[in-house]
Design a protein around this motif. Structure first.
Motif, PDB file in Angstrom:
ATOM      1  N   VAL A 178       0.850  -1.196   0.000  1.00 42.81           N
ATOM      2  CA  VAL A 178       0.000   0.000   0.000  1.00 42.81           C
ATOM      3  C   VAL A 178       0.881   1.240   0.000  1.00 42.81           C
ATOM      4  CG1 VAL A 178      -1.877  -1.175   1.197  1.00 42.81           C
ATOM      5  CG2 VAL A 178      -0.201   0.120   2.497  1.00 42.81           C
ATOM      6  N   SER A 179       0.306   2.325  -0.459  1.00 45.27           N
ATOM      7  CA  SER A 179       1.011   3.599  -0.439  1.00 45.27           C
ATOM      8  C   SER A 179       0.850   4.245   0.931  1.00 45.27           C
ATOM      9  CB  SER A 179       0.457   4.528  -1.510  1.00 45.27           C
ATOM     10  OG  SER A 179       0.643   3.975  -2.796  1.00 45.27           O
ATOM     11  N   GLU A 180       1.862   4.968   1.339  1.00 43.66           N
ATOM     12  CA  GLU A 180       1.783   5.677   2.610  1.00 43.66           C
ATOM     13  C   GLU A 180       0.614   6.650   2.570  1.00 43.66           C
ATOM     14  OE1 GLU A 180       5.368   7.655   3.732  1.00 43.66           O
ATOM     15  OE2 GLU A 180       4.834   7.632   5.856  1.00 43.66           O
ATOM     16  N   GLY A 181      -0.201   6.647   3.619  1.00 48.73           N
ATOM     17  CA  GLY A 181      -1.381   7.495   3.681  1.00 48.73           C
ATOM     18  C   GLY A 181      -2.646   6.819   3.203  1.00 48.73           C
ATOM     19  N   HIS A 232       1.242   4.314   7.769  1.00 47.51           N
ATOM     20  CA  HIS A 232       2.528   5.003   7.893  1.00 47.51           C
ATOM     21  C   HIS A 232       3.633   4.044   7.483  1.00 47.51           C
ATOM     22  CE1 HIS A 232       5.934   6.796  10.218  1.00 47.51           C
ATOM     23  NE2 HIS A 232       5.352   7.916   9.822  1.00 47.51           N
ATOM     24  N   TRP A 233       4.754   4.589   7.047  1.00 42.47           N
ATOM     25  CA  TRP A 233       5.855   3.719   6.591  1.00 42.47           C
ATOM     26  C   TRP A 233       6.278   2.738   7.690  1.00 42.47           C
ATOM     27  CZ3 TRP A 233      10.285   3.613   9.362  1.00 42.47           C
ATOM     28  CH2 TRP A 233      10.561   4.720  10.188  1.00 42.47           C
ATOM     29  N   GLY A 245      -2.601 -17.718  12.007  1.00 46.50           N
ATOM     30  CA  GLY A 245      -2.565 -17.759  10.561  1.00 46.50           C
ATOM     31  C   GLY A 245      -1.125 -17.699  10.070  1.00 46.50           C
ATOM     32  N   LYS A 246      -0.956 -17.835   8.762  1.00 37.18           N
ATOM     33  CA  LYS A 246       0.394 -17.863   8.209  1.00 37.18           C
ATOM     34  C   LYS A 246       0.963 -16.475   7.995  1.00 37.18           C
ATOM     35  CE  LYS A 246      -0.098 -22.416   6.209  1.00 37.18           C
ATOM     36  NZ  LYS A 246      -0.027 -23.282   5.023  1.00 37.18           N
ATOM     37  N   GLY A 247       0.177 -15.467   8.236  1.00 37.52           N
ATOM     38  CA  GLY A 247       0.688 -14.114   8.202  1.00 37.52           C
ATOM     39  C   GLY A 247       0.475 -13.409   6.879  1.00 37.52           C
ATOM     40  N   THR A 248       0.401 -12.084   6.967  1.00 36.96           N
ATOM     41  CA  THR A 248       0.356 -11.218   5.787  1.00 36.96           C
ATOM     42  C   THR A 248       1.477 -10.207   5.918  1.00 36.96           C
ATOM     43  OG1 THR A 248      -2.041 -11.390   5.505  1.00 36.96           O
ATOM     44  CG2 THR A 248      -0.953  -9.492   4.493  1.00 36.96           C
ATOM     45  N   ARG A 249       2.323 -10.167   4.916  1.00 41.76           N
ATOM     46  CA  ARG A 249       3.421  -9.195   4.940  1.00 41.76           C
ATOM     47  C   ARG A 249       2.970  -7.906   4.292  1.00 41.76           C
ATOM     48  NH1 ARG A 249       8.172  -8.242   1.768  1.00 41.76           N
ATOM     49  NH2 ARG A 249       7.689  -9.990   0.401  1.00 41.76           N
ATOM     50  N   LEU A 250       3.122  -6.817   5.008  1.00 47.48           N
ATOM     51  CA  LEU A 250       2.714  -5.499   4.520  1.00 47.48           C
ATOM     52  C   LEU A 250       3.937  -4.704   4.106  1.00 47.48           C
ATOM     53  CD1 LEU A 250       0.596  -3.247   4.094  1.00 47.48           C
ATOM     54  CD2 LEU A 250       1.021  -2.577   6.479  1.00 47.48           C
ATOM     55  N   SER A 251       3.943  -4.245   2.879  1.00 45.17           N
ATOM     56  CA  SER A 251       4.959  -3.309   2.400  1.00 45.17           C
ATOM     57  C   SER A 251       4.299  -1.957   2.200  1.00 45.17           C
ATOM     58  CB  SER A 251       5.574  -3.783   1.081  1.00 45.17           C
ATOM     59  OG  SER A 251       6.258  -5.006   1.256  1.00 45.17           O
ATOM     60  N   VAL A 252       5.020  -0.896   2.534  1.00 45.68           N
ATOM     61  CA  VAL A 252       4.504   0.467   2.397  1.00 45.68           C
ATOM     62  C   VAL A 252       5.427   1.227   1.463  1.00 45.68           C
ATOM     63  CG1 VAL A 252       3.862   2.587   3.590  1.00 45.68           C
ATOM     64  CG2 VAL A 252       3.553   0.371   4.722  1.00 45.68           C
TER      65      VAL A 252
END
Lengths: 115, 111
Positions: free
Chosen positions: B13-16, B82-83, B102-109
């Motif tokens: 996702v984009s910051e904000g 936020h980043w 759960g196996k997890g979700t990795r979030l990138s910003v």
């Protein structure tokens, strides 16, 4: 604040060695847990304990044993380390005796590499 | 047996921007539900939990989650990312047995 500490952040061992991973919590929690974390597999429960000298197998106990001689300390033992036990190991604790589904507090983890 | 599914392995996702991470569980009765976050190289930290009562739960760092019994879901939301939110997120369910994660979700910003 609850504090769960693990004896090492990083550990490198050789195949066949006996490995001890130590976990200590300072909040008088009855329950303690050992997980291993691998990419794509999430957290898998190895063993847990809800009282001193009590232990219960989790989902993947093979190749591991545990010891809980004191309430605050829970040790994970790899009797003869193998390369497929290379992983991140997480310790957690929670209050509640046999109520093992309460909020868990985690240590920082030990990244174990077996060569 | 109880189980947890996090359908998204990785989200960017984009910051904000707003964020929603999905979690579906399988259990007959109302379980205890949790969201944890793990920053790189760290242990897991509790974001929020649901035991009973109001189905919209507020947590730390501006996160909230909504329990929907009819959909067996407990999705995590944040209105503005936020980043520093870049991390791995785990949903967990517990009911009379140790928590199942759960196996997890990795979030990138991204900026």
């Amino acid at each position: 604040d609850v504090k769960v500490t693990q004896s090492s952040r990083y550990l490198v061992k050789r195949t066949g060695e006996k490995v001890f991973l130590e976990c200590v919590q300072d909040m008088d929690h009855e329950n303690m847990f050992w997980y291993r974390q691998d990419p794509g597999l999430g957290l898998r429960l190895i063993y847990f304990s809800y009282d001193v000298k009590m232990k219960e197998k989790g989902d993947i106990p093979e190749g591991y044993s545990v010891s809980r001689e004191k309430k605050e300390r829970f040790s994970l033992i790899l009797e003869s380390a193998s390369t497929n036990q290379t992983s991140m190991y997480l310790c957690a604790s929670s209050f509640g005796g046999g109520i093992t589904y309460n909020e868990q507090f985690f240590g920082p983890g030990t990244r174990l590499t077996v060569l | 047996a109880q189980s947890v599914t996090q359908p998204d392995i990785h989200i960017t996702v984009s910051e904000g921007a707003s964020l929603e991470l999905r979690c579906n569980y399988s259990y007959g009765a109302t379980p205890y539900l949790f969201w944890y976050v793990q920053s790189p190289g760290q242990g897991l930290q509790l974001l929020l939990k649901y035991f009973s009562g109001d189905t919209l739960v507020q947590g730390i760092k501006g996160f909230e989650a909504e329990f929907k019994r009819s959909q067996s879901s407990f999705n995590l939301r944040k209105p503005s990312v936020h980043w520093s939110d870049a991390a791995e997120y785990f949903c967990a369910v517990g009911a009379y047995t140790p928590l199942v994660f759960g196996k997890g979700t990795r979030l990138s910003v991204i900026a």
